[in-house]
Design a protein around this motif. Structure first.
Motif, PDB file in Angstrom:
ATOM      1  N   ARG A 660      43.932  42.837  44.280  1.00 36.61           N
ATOM      2  CA  ARG A 660      42.710  42.368  44.928  1.00 36.61           C
ATOM      3  C   ARG A 660      41.497  42.675  44.064  1.00 36.61           C
ATOM      4  O   ARG A 660      41.543  43.542  43.196  1.00 36.61           O
ATOM      5  CB  ARG A 660      42.573  42.978  46.324  1.00 36.61           C
ATOM      6  N   GLY A 661      40.425  41.942  44.290  1.00 33.66           N
ATOM      7  CA  GLY A 661      39.213  42.153  43.508  1.00 33.66           C
ATOM      8  C   GLY A 661      38.247  40.997  43.666  1.00 33.66           C
ATOM      9  O   GLY A 661      38.571  39.962  44.260  1.00 33.66           O
ATOM     10  N   SER A 662      37.058  41.179  43.124  1.00 33.77           N
ATOM     11  CA  SER A 662      35.991  40.183  43.271  1.00 33.77           C
ATOM     12  C   SER A 662      35.350  39.867  41.921  1.00 33.77           C
ATOM     13  O   SER A 662      34.138  39.713  41.829  1.00 33.77           O
ATOM     14  CB  SER A 662      34.925  40.689  44.245  1.00 33.77           C
ATOM     15  N   SER A 663      36.175  39.765  40.894  1.00 32.25           N
ATOM     16  CA  SER A 663      35.639  39.455  39.571  1.00 32.25           C
ATOM     17  C   SER A 663      36.575  38.515  38.833  1.00 32.25           C
ATOM     18  O   SER A 663      37.756  38.394  39.170  1.00 32.25           O
ATOM     19  CB  SER A 663      35.436  40.734  38.752  1.00 32.25           C
ATOM     20  N   GLY A 664      36.013  37.863  37.815  1.00 32.48           N
ATOM     21  CA  GLY A 664      36.832  36.994  36.973  1.00 32.48           C
ATOM     22  C   GLY A 664      37.459  35.861  37.756  1.00 32.48           C
ATOM     23  O   GLY A 664      36.853  35.274  38.651  1.00 32.48           O
TER      24      GLY A 664
END
Length: 789
Positions: A660-664
């Motif tokens: 999970r994440g909010s970049s790229g």
């Protein structure tokens, strides 16, 4: 972007009426007044639209240390990284979408330094550098007192929206002289110090035709010209094109080499100018001084032919007055910004310091500007830096460098394009479709027949712009000597979602702008060949369903049977084709489409502690990367979303996702928006909008993340997520969903596009739709107002 108008029109009228009285209301003068009044009213109306855009202009009141403090500006094909350095010089790199070198790398055109007289200084002066979004220009002003007199220097740097010309022009009260200086770094042949994953000769341990050396050739400065200075880069050789195609059995497809004799460069002219040297040009000192830099790529071309062509080009362009070129440039950008907008503001009075809506809106606006500045060229936007790369810390200092190199990864390349239908930027999608649905598609058919001796087309994940796989991915054994004709690298060996998703994106484009020619001549042929490939490649079981093995789920799961991305994509395109309006083409293909639809395996699921959940594949093992292929059934293929059955399967998959994440290139924000998860979508998109490159001054130079700066995947996901929080459409029906994941603490003014040539303009205040205009009006019946919170 409309906001409340001030009553300046009334004031304007009162003043002009007074002058009329003074002139005894002369009829001619009165007519003149009426014209001025109308113009004044239009100006105010335009200004009212522009004010909310103006607040997203990037303004700097101090110079930059170096290129890391650059601003982007461009015309869709030519892009600049512009900064004012500590000495007061204006510097910029020039990038272009088609400046491919003999090594297959996308090079900068070059670098130019502009010195001014009077000098731009910063001590005891009022300095301002502003990216003026409305006009598509960078405006530089310097005001200071000098010997008891105030000097107002006004300068603009911009790339003509309609012509391949860079301008630096003066428009202040003070006469200005320009000295334009060419600053080249490719001055001698040198060995490329570092190769990237997709460079043509990445594996130097393998024999090639150049003794394992990758040489960067120098630029050539133009000599013996009195009225301009300039330079060019000529590919006198082609390094890996023939070798790559020979290894992969593709040589028979090509008649021309896209690198050999490709020539690109620029010439610099100026108003009343004189040549100081082959590297420097000086204009006269004037309030209307101007530098014009003409940029050209031609293939094939010799240096002499290129020089003749750019001279003709410059004469043809300059035959039109500069004032008219400037007017048309501003008109293009005005029309661009009027296509659509999203302007969100915070309404939470209990938290007046909350600027999250501003940061997200600014990120959206600036990314859209960057996309427009690089999206109308001859090749698609490079996800890893676009045409705005600069030398980076930890590299060789080469502004041509970009991590992952010159190749196109489908998963990355698509992301700057997924929002463009909704923003109404249909012209920006054309280079993308041209490369994949025209040039590469034809090679994919050829390759499929050559490798497997059956009809169809498969699209590898990783390709050069002409369609060959990356040299090192494919391997160094010739295709004719192989039993397994596919590439050696397991990272993408059986990753084939690009074909179904390309068709899905073309169908989206068709839904927004119905065009029977595009459907018949582009979509249906590509779709049929994609389906033929899967039908010919995979055997069917006793139930008539394909057993899709060997396969993989993106780069993440390497040992799969029945992978989610391909299955979700194939279900989407077959159902959409089956639902097309009746036509001769549909009648000719409907049986085939229904037959293929019946063979596609069911959407893979698992039973977990949360219940049924979407799965990466029916069988999946050997995890290698950080993607969530199970959620491709949510996006891009939209089987699970607002108002659709079994949405909990997708929500469970989101909850259980391992990465999970909010970049790229991470798509979590988009998944959350489509699943109506408002709080989570807001949290992710705010984190995305506030995480630009710490080494870059410009607030929308994202990255490097997984890729490079400026990361176009990061900004592309931001744009699509922001749109999807506000508006979603269903590919199987006419429904348009408003506010499916919109936070009630954000107000918004918006204008967005939807299928069937629909334009929706509205205003949301505290979670309530205060204004809604739908064109055509008949589509208003298809609007569904969501209340997710």
């Amino acid at each position: 972007m409309p906001i409340a108008q001030q009553d300046t029109k009334g004031t304007c009228w009162a003043i002009l009426q007074t002058y009329c009285d003074m002139m005894k209301k002369s009829f001619i003068f009165y007519l003149l007044v009426m014209v001025i009044f109308v113009c004044c009213g239009n100006t105010e109306e335009q200004k009212s639209k522009n004010n909310s855009l103006d607040k997203y202009n990037v303004v700097w009141t101090s110079p930059s240390l170096d290129h890391t403090g650059s601003m982007p500006v461009g015309n869709g094909d030519i892009g600049l990284n512009v900064w004012v350095d500590q000495k007061g010089d204006i510097c910029f790199y020039i990038g272009k979408t088609d400046s491919w070198s003999d090594n297959g790398r996308l090079l900068k055109i070059g670098k130019v330094r502009i010195k001014t007289e009077p000098r731009i200084i910063f001590d005891d002066s009022d300095f301002n550098q502003e990216l003026d979004l409305q006009s598509g220009k960078i405006v530089i002003t310097s005001r200071r007192g000098l010997q008891g007199k105030e000097q107002n220097i006004g300068l603009s740097v911009w790339v003509d929206a309609n012509n391949p010309v860079v301008y630096v022009d003066a428009h202040g009260d003070t006469p200005v002289q320009f000295n334009a200086i060419i600053e080249l770094w490719r001055t001698e042949p040198y060995d490329l110090p570092e190769v990237s994953a997709s460079d043509l000769l990445e594996n130097r341990s393998k024999p090639n035709r150049l003794n394992d050396r990758v040489i960067v050739e120098p630029d050539q400065v133009i000599e013996d010209k009195d009225d301009y200075i300039g330079w060019l880069h000529h590919n006198k050789k082609s390094v890996g094109f023939d070798l790559t195609n020979e290894l992969q059995g593709l040589s028979g497809f090509f008649n021309t080499d896209p690198f050999l004799n490709r020539t690109f460069g620029a010439i610099i002219k100026g108003t009343e100018s004189e040549k100081i040297s082959d590297y420097e040009l000086r204009t006269s000192q004037s309030k209307d001084s101007r530098i014009e830099i003409y940029v050209l790529t031609k293939h094939p071309s010799s240096p002499e032919e290129w020089q003749n062509q750019i001279e003709v080009l410059s004469r043809e362009i300059s035959a039109e007055s500069f004032r008219e070129r400037d007017r048309k440039h501003k008109e293009w950008w005005t029309q661009f910004w009027d296509r659509s907008w999203m302007d969100a503001t915070n309404n939470d009075l209990s938290n007046p310091d909350d600027s999250s809506a501003f940061f997200v809106s600014r990120g959206y606006v600036l990314q859209r500007f960057i996309t427009a500045s690089a999206g109308r060229g001859n090749y698609p936007i490079k996800f890893n830096g676009s045409i705005f790369t600069v030398p980076a810390e930890g590299t060789s200092g080469d502004p041509d460098y970009r991590r992952w190199g010159p190749g196109y990864w489908w998963q990355n390349t698509r992301l700057p394009y997924i929002s463009l239908n909704t923003s109404g930027d249909f012209d920006l999608t054309q280079p993308f479709f041209k490369m994949y649905a025209d040039d590469i598609y034809n090679l994919c058919k050829y390759r499929t027949k050559k490798y497997f001796n059956f009809d169809g087309a498969y699209f590898p994940e990783c390709m050069y712009f002409w369609g060959a796989c990356f040299t090192n991915d494919y391997g160094w054994t010739k295709m004719e000597e192989r039993v397994d004709k596919l590439q050696d690298s397991r990272w993408h060996k059986w990753e084939w979602v690009a074909g179904p998703e390309l068709v899905n994106m073309m169908l989206d484009y068709y839904d927004f702008l119905p065009n029977q020619v595009f459907l018949n001549e582009k979509i249906i042929p590509v779709a049929n060949d994609v389906m033929k490939f899967f039908d010919n490649f995979y055997p069917a079981n006793n139930e008539g369903k394909w057993v899709m093995h060997p396969s993989q789920a993106l780069e993440t799961w390497w040992d799969c049977t029945d992978p989610m991305p391909e299955i979700a994509g194939l279900h989407s395109i077959t159902q959409r084709l089956i639902q097309l309006p009746e036509s001769e083409e549909k009648s000719a293909n409907i049986v085939f489409w229904k037959t293929i639809k019946s063979k596609i395996p069911d959407i893979p699921t698992n039973e977990t502690e949360l219940g049924t959940t979407l799965a990466p594949a029916r069988i999946f093992n050997d995890k290698r990367n950080l993607e969530n292929p199970e959620l491709y059934a949510v996006f891009p293929f939209r089987h699970f979303a607002i108002d659709k059955p079994n949405i909990d399967w997708a929500k469970n998959a989101l909850e259980l996702r391992t990465d999970r994440g909010s970049s790229g290139w991470r798509q979590d924000d988009i998944f959350m928006a489509y699943l109506g998860m408002t709080d989570q979508a807001k949290e992710n998109i705010v984190a995305r909008a506030t995480s630009f490159d710490e080494n870059s001054r410009f607030p929308a130079f994202w990255g490097p993340n997984y890729d490079w700066v400026p990361d176009q995947d990061h900004g592309g996901v931001l744009m699509k997520a922001f749109q999807s929080m506000l508006l979603q459409t269903d590919q199987y029906s006419d429904k348009i969903y408003l506010l499916p994941a919109w936070p009630k603490e954000w107000n918004i003014d918006f204008k967005l596009h939807a299928p069937k040539n629909t334009v929706i303009t509205g205003k949301v205040v505290k979670g309530e739709l205060q204004l809604l205009e739908v064109n055509p009006v008949s589509r208003k019946n298809d609007i569904v107002i969501c209340k997710p919170y």
